[in-house]
Scaffold this active site. Structure first.
Site, PDB file in Angstrom:
ATOM      1  N   ASN A 125       1.100  -1.095  -0.072  1.00 20.40           N
ATOM      2  CA  ASN A 125       0.055   0.023  -0.108  1.00 20.40           C
ATOM      3  C   ASN A 125       1.073   1.285   0.029  1.00 20.40           C
ATOM      4  O   ASN A 125       1.450   1.511   1.232  1.00 20.40           O
ATOM      5  CB  ASN A 125      -0.919  -0.175   1.384  1.00 20.40           C
ATOM      6  CG  ASN A 125      -1.826   1.142   1.600  1.00 20.40           C
ATOM      7  OD1 ASN A 125      -1.727   2.026   0.525  1.00 20.40           O
ATOM      8  ND2 ASN A 125      -2.767   1.095   2.209  1.00 20.40           N
ATOM      9  N   ARG A 154      -2.923  -1.557  -3.202  1.00 20.39           N
ATOM     10  CA  ARG A 154      -4.322  -0.801  -3.378  1.00 20.39           C
ATOM     11  C   ARG A 154      -3.968   0.204  -4.159  1.00 20.39           C
ATOM     12  O   ARG A 154      -2.735   0.775  -4.326  1.00 20.39           O
ATOM     13  CB  ARG A 154      -3.901  -0.078  -1.823  1.00 20.39           C
ATOM     14  CG  ARG A 154      -5.014   0.991  -1.667  1.00 20.39           C
ATOM     15  CD  ARG A 154      -4.734   1.696  -0.294  1.00 20.39           C
ATOM     16  NE  ARG A 154      -5.921   3.063  -0.432  1.00 20.39           N
ATOM     17  CZ  ARG A 154      -5.659   3.850   0.376  1.00 20.39           C
ATOM     18  NH1 ARG A 154      -4.456   4.476   0.850  1.00 20.39           N
ATOM     19  NH2 ARG A 154      -6.822   4.997   0.418  1.00 20.39           N
ATOM     20  N   HIS A 182     -11.093   5.209   0.220  1.00 20.49           N
ATOM     21  CA  HIS A 182     -11.051   4.618   1.453  1.00 20.49           C
ATOM     22  C   HIS A 182     -12.087   3.181   1.534  1.00 20.49           C
ATOM     23  O   HIS A 182     -12.440   2.832   2.655  1.00 20.49           O
ATOM     24  CB  HIS A 182     -11.520   5.139   2.870  1.00 20.49           C
ATOM     25  CG  HIS A 182     -10.414   6.288   2.911  1.00 20.49           C
ATOM     26  ND1 HIS A 182     -10.779   7.392   3.416  1.00 20.49           N
ATOM     27  CD2 HIS A 182      -9.118   6.177   2.890  1.00 20.49           C
ATOM     28  CE1 HIS A 182      -9.612   8.127   3.663  1.00 20.49           C
ATOM     29  NE2 HIS A 182      -8.620   7.263   3.218  1.00 20.49           N
ATOM     30  N   HIS A 189     -13.847   6.706   8.650  1.00 22.14           N
ATOM     31  CA  HIS A 189     -12.365   6.408   8.591  1.00 22.14           C
ATOM     32  C   HIS A 189     -11.568   7.530   8.492  1.00 22.14           C
ATOM     33  O   HIS A 189     -11.466   8.544   7.823  1.00 22.14           O
ATOM     34  CB  HIS A 189     -12.119   5.799   7.045  1.00 22.14           C
ATOM     35  CG  HIS A 189     -10.571   5.547   6.838  1.00 22.14           C
ATOM     36  ND1 HIS A 189     -10.053   4.213   7.144  1.00 22.14           N
ATOM     37  CD2 HIS A 189      -9.566   6.412   6.815  1.00 22.14           C
ATOM     38  CE1 HIS A 189      -8.785   4.432   6.908  1.00 22.14           C
ATOM     39  NE2 HIS A 189      -8.527   5.490   6.885  1.00 22.14           N
ATOM     40  N   ARG A 248      -5.064  18.008   3.559  1.00 18.58           N
ATOM     41  CA  ARG A 248      -5.991  18.465   2.428  1.00 18.58           C
ATOM     42  C   ARG A 248      -7.183  19.496   3.114  1.00 18.58           C
ATOM     43  O   ARG A 248      -7.691  18.853   4.244  1.00 18.58           O
ATOM     44  CB  ARG A 248      -6.763  17.377   1.799  1.00 18.58           C
ATOM     45  CG  ARG A 248      -5.507  16.637   0.538  1.00 18.58           C
ATOM     46  CD  ARG A 248      -5.992  15.123   0.450  1.00 18.58           C
ATOM     47  NE  ARG A 248      -5.327  14.171   0.803  1.00 18.58           N
ATOM     48  CZ  ARG A 248      -5.679  12.997   0.894  1.00 18.58           C
ATOM     49  NH1 ARG A 248      -6.928  12.585   0.463  1.00 18.58           N
ATOM     50  NH2 ARG A 248      -5.053  12.051   1.710  1.00 18.58           N
ATOM     51  N   ASN A 295      -7.523   6.214  17.728  1.00 17.94           N
ATOM     52  CA  ASN A 295      -6.784   6.208  18.977  1.00 17.94           C
ATOM     53  C   ASN A 295      -7.365   7.592  19.591  1.00 17.94           C
ATOM     54  O   ASN A 295      -6.728   7.692  20.726  1.00 17.94           O
ATOM     55  CB  ASN A 295      -5.391   6.285  18.428  1.00 17.94           C
ATOM     56  CG  ASN A 295      -4.631   4.844  18.050  1.00 17.94           C
ATOM     57  OD1 ASN A 295      -4.682   4.068  18.648  1.00 17.94           O
ATOM     58  ND2 ASN A 295      -4.416   4.957  16.638  1.00 17.94           N
ATOM     59  N   GLU A 336      -7.348  -2.935   5.992  1.00 15.93           N
ATOM     60  CA  GLU A 336      -7.273  -2.942   4.382  1.00 15.93           C
ATOM     61  C   GLU A 336      -6.545  -3.960   3.828  1.00 15.93           C
ATOM     62  O   GLU A 336      -6.770  -4.477   2.779  1.00 15.93           O
ATOM     63  CB  GLU A 336      -6.962  -1.570   3.974  1.00 15.93           C
ATOM     64  CG  GLU A 336      -7.760  -0.636   4.409  1.00 15.93           C
ATOM     65  CD  GLU A 336      -7.156   1.076   4.380  1.00 15.93           C
ATOM     66  OE1 GLU A 336      -6.184   1.137   5.135  1.00 15.93           O
ATOM     67  OE2 GLU A 336      -7.593   1.699   3.799  1.00 15.93           O
TER      68      GLU A 336
HETATM   69  P1  ADP Z   1      -3.211   7.083   6.702  1.00 16.33           P
HETATM   70  O1  ADP Z   1      -3.535   5.374   6.236  1.00 16.33           O
HETATM   71  O2  ADP Z   1      -4.210   7.693   6.043  1.00 16.33           O
HETATM   72  O3  ADP Z   1      -1.919   7.615   6.163  1.00 16.33           O
HETATM   73  P2  ADP Z   1      -3.464   6.396   9.257  1.00 16.33           P
HETATM   74  O4  ADP Z   1      -4.699   5.782   9.088  1.00 16.33           O
HETATM   75  O5  ADP Z   1      -2.344   5.844   9.478  1.00 16.33           O
HETATM   76  O6  ADP Z   1      -3.254   7.337   8.071  1.00 16.33           O
HETATM   77  O7  ADP Z   1      -3.658   7.562  10.488  1.00 16.33           O
HETATM   78  C1  ADP Z   1      -2.624   8.520  10.530  1.00 16.33           C
HETATM   79  C2  ADP Z   1      -3.095   9.600  11.617  1.00 16.33           C
HETATM   80  O8  ADP Z   1      -3.395   9.129  12.806  1.00 16.33           O
HETATM   81  C3  ADP Z   1      -2.159  10.682  11.804  1.00 16.33           C
HETATM   82  O9  ADP Z   1      -2.701  11.911  11.882  1.00 16.33           O
HETATM   83  C4  ADP Z   1      -1.679  10.309  13.392  1.00 16.33           C
HETATM   84  O10 ADP Z   1      -1.104  11.519  13.979  1.00 16.33           O
HETATM   85  C5  ADP Z   1      -3.006   9.791  13.727  1.00 16.33           C
HETATM   86  N1  ADP Z   1      -2.886   9.066  14.956  1.00 16.33           N
HETATM   87  C6  ADP Z   1      -1.898   7.954  15.087  1.00 16.33           C
HETATM   88  N2  ADP Z   1      -1.983   7.650  16.529  1.00 16.33           N
HETATM   89  C7  ADP Z   1      -2.753   8.412  17.159  1.00 16.33           C
HETATM   90  C8  ADP Z   1      -2.870   8.515  18.566  1.00 16.33           C
HETATM   91  N3  ADP Z   1      -2.464   7.576  19.404  1.00 16.33           N
HETATM   92  N4  ADP Z   1      -3.856   9.379  18.813  1.00 16.33           N
HETATM   93  C9  ADP Z   1      -4.088  10.562  18.214  1.00 16.33           C
HETATM   94  N5  ADP Z   1      -3.932  10.280  16.743  1.00 16.33           N
HETATM   95  C10 ADP Z   1      -3.107   9.452  16.414  1.00 16.33           C
END
Ligand code: ADP
Length: 401
Positions: A10, A91, A182, A210, A243, A338, A388
């Site tokens: 991915n 992906r 997504h 998501h 974005r 999270n 995913e």
């Molecule tokens: P993508 O797959 O779209 O690149 P992710 O689903 O991995 O992104 O999410 C990344 C986002 O999640 C980032 O903004 C990161 O700061 C946030 N993130 C990761 N862990 C935590 C946490 N413990 N608390 C708050 N935000 C979190």
């Protein structure tokens, strides 16, 4: 069972996720994520045999350099597993008007993904890089690569959702419509929620959020997605890492005609400099930082508040499409899984539509676990870690079976 393993790649705009898994048993043998690509201290986190490893690869590491690191340093110590990879699943964000299901990769599919770069300028070129690198580094599997499209899940949306109020000819002639993104994540978490709640998927009504670097909300009625917040490209909808999401299009004319910016400069600002990064005054796009500083810094508070304001507006408006029954709301993605604060601030705003947060359940939920965060006997609100990679692997083998 070490046969029929799938390598899932991915390639994201600033990250690379990988996994080797068995799509039937759902066991992941090795998986991980490279972050901070093209920035200082690019690092990889990976999991193997229940242990977590963390290594800094170097500075300004590219996608190709990270893939080489994964192959030479992570896969190298797992030779037996790597030898059993039979397929590679990728992906791909945008399938455009023509591709509505997963496809075995050949030159025509590569060409079509290239044609669709206009719909996902940030993602499709990088997804293509992933495909071309996999063919290069795993030449014996060159005919066993599959592209799984984010947009497929949205193919059954009604025209009331996918059409823009533009001259109709734009849709007919140029395919200007809403495509969503997504899809695999919205599909996965909604399927899991229907199993947890013991509601048949084809009767399940759910709103899925998501929330990650890219964020989107979908509404699924009787198992079919009927609307989603991302549009023609993954720029529309919620506030994202960099974005802007929804915007009055007149702002683009203003930037061009009054501020004298070129179209390329405007695109760069809307895709790379806006969202959380823009609202935080250019400090960060990382949600962990603004969550930690919510009560200390005005810019962090502003960023989180605007993020939750837009999210709750979308969720509330999607209840109008539900045919009178909401079975669940789901939070997923890095932020959804999270961020206690985002879930709390968003759910409080949804009081009017009967959503009731259980503060303690929300606080105590362990990262990586699924769980309910609603008060007893109110609409179920679940946090479900997305997967995913599993959907990509399952779609990949489906193309050959
Ligand atoms: P993508 O797959 O779209 O690149 P992710 O689903 O991995 O992104 O999410 C990344 C986002 O999640 C980032 O903004 C990161 O700061 C946030 N993130 C990761 N862990 C935590 C946490 N413990 N608390 C708050 N935000 C979190």
């Amino acid at each position: 069972m070490l046969n029929d393993l799938v390598l899932v790649l991915n390639f994201g705009s600033s990250s690379l996720k990988f996994a080797i898994l068995n799509p039937d048993t759902e066991r992941k043998y090795v998986f991980g994520l490279v972050e901070r690509l093209y920035l200082s201290y690019s690092f990889v986190t990976w999991y193997y045999q229940r242990f977590k490893y963390h290594t800094i690869i170097g500075n300004n590491i590219s996608h190709i350099q990270s893939l080489e690191f994964i192959i030479n340093h992570i896969f190298y110590i797992n030779k037996k597993i790597v030898c059993n990879i039979q397929f590679i699943g990728h992906r791909v964000v945008h399938g455009g008007k023509k591709i509505t299901e997963s496809k075995i990769i050949n030159s025509c599919i590569i060409q079509e993904i290239e044609n669709n770069i206009i719909y996902a300028p940030l993602h499709n070129p990088i997804n293509l890089l992933g495909i071309k690198s996999a063919i290069k580094y795993f030449p014996h599997l060159s005919k066993k690569n599959v592209a799984v499209f984010d947009t497929s899940f949205f193919r059954d949306m009604p025209e009331t959702s996918y059409l823009y109020a533009l001259p109709y000819s734009f849709y007919i002639k140029y395919g200007v419509r809403r495509y969503g993104a997504h899809g695999m994540s919205h599909y996965y978490v909604s399927k899991i929620a229907s199993e947890i709640l013991k509601i048949q998927f084809d009767t399940f009504n759910v709103i899925t959020c998501h929330l990650g670097n890219g964020s989107s909300v979908s509404v699924i009625v009787n198992g079919i997605c009927v609307d989603t917040s991302m549009g023609f490209t993954p720029m529309e909808g919620l506030v994202m890492g960099t974005r802007s999401g929804d915007l009055d299009p007149a702002i683009i004319f203003f930037m061009h005609m009054v501020l004298g910016m070129t179209i390329d400069e405007i695109q760069h600002i809307l895709i790379k400099k806006s969202g959380i990064l823009g609202l935080s005054g250019g400090v960060t796009s990382d949600f962990r930082y603004i969550e930690k500083n919510y009560y200390r810094e005005i810019a962090s508070k502003r960023s989180v508040d605007i993020f939750c304001h837009r999210l709750s507006k979308y969720i509330a408006s999607y209840t109008t499409l539900l045919d009178g029954r909401l079975d669940a709301i789901i939070f997923t993605g890095g932020i959804g899984e999270n961020s206690i604060l985002v879930r709390q601030l968003t759910m409080i705003k949804l009081f009017m539509i009967g959503i009731r947060l259980d503060m303690q359940l929300n606080q105590c939920l362990q990262p990586g676990q699924y769980g309910f965060i609603n008060k007893k006997d109110t609409t179920p609100v679940l946090v479900i870690p997305t997967n995913e990679e599993l959907i990509i692997a399952q779609e990949t083998v489906k193309c050959f079976r």
